[in-house]
Scaffold this motif. Structure first.
Motif, PDB file in Angstrom:
ATOM      1  N   SER A 187       0.748  -1.196  -0.029  1.00 63.88           N
ATOM      2  CA  SER A 187       0.083   0.036   0.103  1.00 63.88           C
ATOM      3  C   SER A 187       0.935   1.217   0.088  1.00 63.88           C
ATOM      4  O   SER A 187       0.545   2.222  -0.729  1.00 63.88           O
ATOM      5  CB  SER A 187      -0.672  -0.071   1.077  1.00 63.88           C
ATOM      6  N   TYR A 188       1.886   1.233   0.786  1.00 61.72           N
ATOM      7  CA  TYR A 188       2.801   2.314   0.805  1.00 61.72           C
ATOM      8  C   TYR A 188       3.343   2.684  -0.556  1.00 61.72           C
ATOM      9  O   TYR A 188       3.387   4.007  -0.956  1.00 61.72           O
ATOM     10  CB  TYR A 188       3.975   2.164   1.896  1.00 61.72           C
ATOM     11  N   GLY A 189       3.952   1.533  -1.297  1.00 62.82           N
ATOM     12  CA  GLY A 189       4.476   2.080  -2.569  1.00 62.82           C
ATOM     13  C   GLY A 189       3.425   2.370  -3.507  1.00 62.82           C
ATOM     14  O   GLY A 189       3.634   3.277  -4.326  1.00 62.82           O
ATOM     15  N   ALA A 190       2.206   1.790  -3.549  1.00 59.89           N
ATOM     16  CA  ALA A 190       0.917   2.274  -4.460  1.00 59.89           C
ATOM     17  C   ALA A 190       0.902   3.738  -4.142  1.00 59.89           C
ATOM     18  O   ALA A 190       0.782   4.431  -5.092  1.00 59.89           O
ATOM     19  CB  ALA A 190      -0.003   1.598  -4.070  1.00 59.89           C
ATOM     20  N   ASN A 194     -10.738   0.627  -0.657  1.00 61.08           N
ATOM     21  CA  ASN A 194     -10.316   1.868   0.030  1.00 61.08           C
ATOM     22  C   ASN A 194      -9.664   1.685   1.482  1.00 61.08           C
ATOM     23  O   ASN A 194      -8.680   2.201   2.032  1.00 61.08           O
ATOM     24  CB  ASN A 194     -11.675   2.515   0.543  1.00 61.08           C
ATOM     25  N   GLU A 195     -10.059   0.486   1.964  1.00 61.13           N
ATOM     26  CA  GLU A 195      -9.407   0.120   3.385  1.00 61.13           C
ATOM     27  C   GLU A 195      -7.920  -0.266   3.043  1.00 61.13           C
ATOM     28  O   GLU A 195      -7.040   0.091   3.723  1.00 61.13           O
ATOM     29  CB  GLU A 195     -10.140  -0.952   4.139  1.00 61.13           C
ATOM     30  N   ALA A 196      -7.805  -1.258   1.972  1.00 58.74           N
ATOM     31  CA  ALA A 196      -6.549  -1.656   1.652  1.00 58.74           C
ATOM     32  C   ALA A 196      -5.483  -0.647   1.381  1.00 58.74           C
ATOM     33  O   ALA A 196      -4.248  -0.615   1.763  1.00 58.74           O
ATOM     34  CB  ALA A 196      -6.395  -2.743   0.791  1.00 58.74           C
ATOM     35  N   LEU A 197      -5.977   0.266   0.480  1.00 63.85           N
ATOM     36  CA  LEU A 197      -5.135   1.288   0.013  1.00 63.85           C
ATOM     37  C   LEU A 197      -4.581   2.357   1.312  1.00 63.85           C
ATOM     38  O   LEU A 197      -3.262   3.007   1.209  1.00 63.85           O
ATOM     39  CB  LEU A 197      -5.430   2.222  -1.248  1.00 63.85           C
ATOM     40  N   ALA A 198      -5.393   2.564   2.079  1.00 61.59           N
ATOM     41  CA  ALA A 198      -5.211   3.201   3.147  1.00 61.59           C
ATOM     42  C   ALA A 198      -4.200   2.676   4.355  1.00 61.59           C
ATOM     43  O   ALA A 198      -3.762   3.311   5.260  1.00 61.59           O
ATOM     44  CB  ALA A 198      -6.292   3.860   3.951  1.00 61.59           C
ATOM     45  N   MET A 199      -4.089   1.481   4.242  1.00 62.86           N
ATOM     46  CA  MET A 199      -3.426   0.845   5.329  1.00 62.86           C
ATOM     47  C   MET A 199      -2.100   1.018   5.569  1.00 62.86           C
ATOM     48  O   MET A 199      -1.245   1.273   4.572  1.00 62.86           O
ATOM     49  CB  MET A 199      -3.506  -0.849   4.997  1.00 62.86           C
TER      50      MET A 199
END
Ligand code: NAD
Length: 444
Positions: free
Chosen positions: A152-155, A395-400
């Motif tokens: 997620s951080y990299g995305a 949404n939840e995964a991208l913000a993780m």
């Protein structure tokens, strides 16, 4: 002011036309932020199989004055190999010893060279967001391989840097080569024109045989082993659902999204997966089956597999309200062919570079990083679903807080995953799977 290009030869113009691109003859040269000549000066970061191919393609753009100026790779033998691979085009290579860099920080030394206009990023994907950020901040144009992130951080980082690239008018092409293939482009154009009606479902597959495994060499540290055998470690490859299946996932996003500039993506993913072939000491799965749910109730089923013995299949198909689409062909539900692709289909790996040079020289907008980040993160969403056995939402995964790649690893760093006392790497199990980030990974 940018210098104008030398006249293009008739032969080059014919080749360019055959490759499906406009000639570059009339274009002005607007490449580096401070262009000093009409030559596009190239630096290669990651000189393995694909880096070598991408370099040869960029040096072969018809009518484009281009030169390899610098190479960076983790390992010396890869630098030597790539320079041997371009020995047949000496007029396009000016890469003396002082511009050949090795090590995990080699990328930075190359990017710091002010004269480099275009960098090719072809390392294992875990490094990509950081190399992309460094390249864009330094004002370079970028060709980068897929996937563009593994967590997620990299995305999020790639999405941010993509905006910066637009602000700085840097051109970015990503090696999702189906986007550069006429067969795909024309099929999707027919879908846009409504020939299949509204697309309501689909399936895509990357079911193939085993992937390579690079055995541990004597005297190799754990870090060197993992970086060399990168496919088998999530922090470096993102698993093959990310490394390879991203191509098919990107096609689904492209078919369903009306060329959404920020990329179109599934809302949730739910799936199963595992590792059947335990002869390989690897932490990635060798099969995944994921259902992706898109807006408006559209469902796409995906499979990817890397073990021998089954029948192989790599393609994408979609069902519309009027007709059925396989890339290159649209049939109605009575089987009547409504359209079939029969045009020229030049090598998309070459077209990527032809169009990138054209955009650099004409200063026309070209930035694939948004849709590439979206496709790469959709693959990560699928991996989260198969590793955890639970549905995950975009949404939840991208913000993780989910980061696998450590901050600037060096050869002395401890890799984020280590083998157990029997020398085995652990394969994720849904019952015990935890979302990790680099600050906790391997520490409890
Ligand atoms: N578009 C396509 O069809 C396609 C095909 C193959 C590979 N790829 C992509 O290209 C990338 C590279 O794959 P490959 O098959 O060339 O792998 P590879 O192992 O042959 O090459 C990777 C190279 O990167 C080097 N490297 C590793 N870490 C580095 C670092 N921090 N800095 C500099 N160099 C580093 C390695 O030493 C190696 O030479 C991957 O992202 C892969 O998914 C895309």
């Amino acid at each position: 002011m940018p210098a104008s290009l030398p006249p293009i030869s008739r032969r080059d113009a014919l080749q360019a036309a055959a490759a499906g691109v406009a000639t570059l003859a009339a274009a002005g040269g607007a490449h580096a932020e401070n262009p000093s000549s009409d030559t596009i000066k190239v630096g290669l970061i990651g000189a393995g199989g694909r880096g070598t191919g991408a370099l040869q393609q960029t040096l072969s753009v018809p009518g484009s004055n281009v030169k390899l100026m610098a190479v960076a790779d983790a390992f010396q033998d890869r630098v030597d190999n790539v320079l041997r691979a371009v020995e047949s085009m000496p007029e396009k290579v000016d890469c003396p010893e002082e511009r050949r860099f090795t090590g995990l920080d080699a990328y930075r030394k190359l990017i710091d060279l002010p004269d480099i206009d275009l960098v090719i990023l072809a390392t294992p994907p875990g490094f990509r967001p950081f190399h992309f950020e460094a390249a864009i901040k330094a004002g370079k144009h970028v060709f980068m391989e897929k996937p563009v992130c593994v967590d997620s951080y990299g995305a999020r980082l790639v999405m941010e840097v993509a905006k910066l690239a637009d602000e700085k008018k840097r051109k970015v092409v990503v090696g999702l080569q189906r986007r550069y293939e006429n067969r795909y482009r024309e099929t999707i154009q027919r879908i846009r024109e409504g020939l299949a009606g509204e697309i309501i479902g689909g399936q895509f597959y990357w079911n193939g045989s085993s992937i390579w495994y690079r055995d541990r060499k004597q005297d190799q540290t754990e870090m060197e082993f993992q970086v060399n055998n990168w496919y088998h470690f999530n922090w470096l490859s993102g698993d093959h659902i990310c490394e390879q299946h991203v191509h098919n996932i990107d096609v689904a996003n492209w078919v369903l999204g009306a060329d959404a500039p920020q990329g179109y993506h599934p809302e949730t993913a739910y799936g199963v997966g595992g590792r059947q072939d335990l002869s390989k000491n690897s932490e990635i799965y060798d099969h995944h089956a994921v259902n992706f749910s898109y807006p408006r109730g559209v469902r796409i089923a995906s499979q990817c597999r890397q073990f021998p013995g089954g029948s192989n299949r790599v393609d994408e198909e979609f069902q519309g309200t009027k007709a059925y689409v396989k890339i290159g062909e649209i049939r109605d539900y009575d089987g009547k062919v409504l359209w079939r692709f029969d045009g020229p289909n030049p090598n998309p790996y070459q077209v990527e570079h032809n169009e990138l040079h054209e955009a650099i020289r004409n200063d026309t907008p070209l930035n694939n990083a948004f849709y590439a980040a979206t496709a790469s993160f959709a693959a990560i969403l699928g991996r989260l679903a198969t590793y955890s056995g639970k549905p995950h939402s975009w949404n939840e995964a991208l913000a993780m807080d989910y980061r696998l790649m450590p901050e600037d690893p060096t050869w002395e760093s401890t890799p984020p995953v280590l083998p157990d006392d029997k020398g085995r790497y652990s394969v994720p199990m849904p019952a015990t799977y935890k979302i990790v980030n680099v600050t906790t990974i391997g520490k409890s």
